[in-house]
Design a protein around this motif. Sequence first.
Motif: not given
Length: 79
Positions: A13-18, A61-62, A67-69, A77-79
């Motif tokens: 998930s995004k939270s996990g990646t952060y 980090l890269a 992965e975050l991107k 929702l970004l659309g």
Amino acid sequence: MSALTKAKGFKKSKSGTYLSIATTAFGALSVAKQAKKARLENDTLRLIDAAVSAAAIVTGLAILYRELKRLGDDDVLLG
């Protein structure tokens, strides 16, 4: 849903990646201390070890940023 399945889902998930980015960046502090100590003691081998560790952190980090991107691209929702 088992706890293990939830944990695997959080990792992707995004939270996990952060969280992964934050913990990886926190590891950079340890490497910086190691490099500083190695420079003060003129210990070439430890300095090389710190440089290799720093390269691993940058690479990690890269990969996490990529992965975050990717997760962001899947967001409807970004659309």
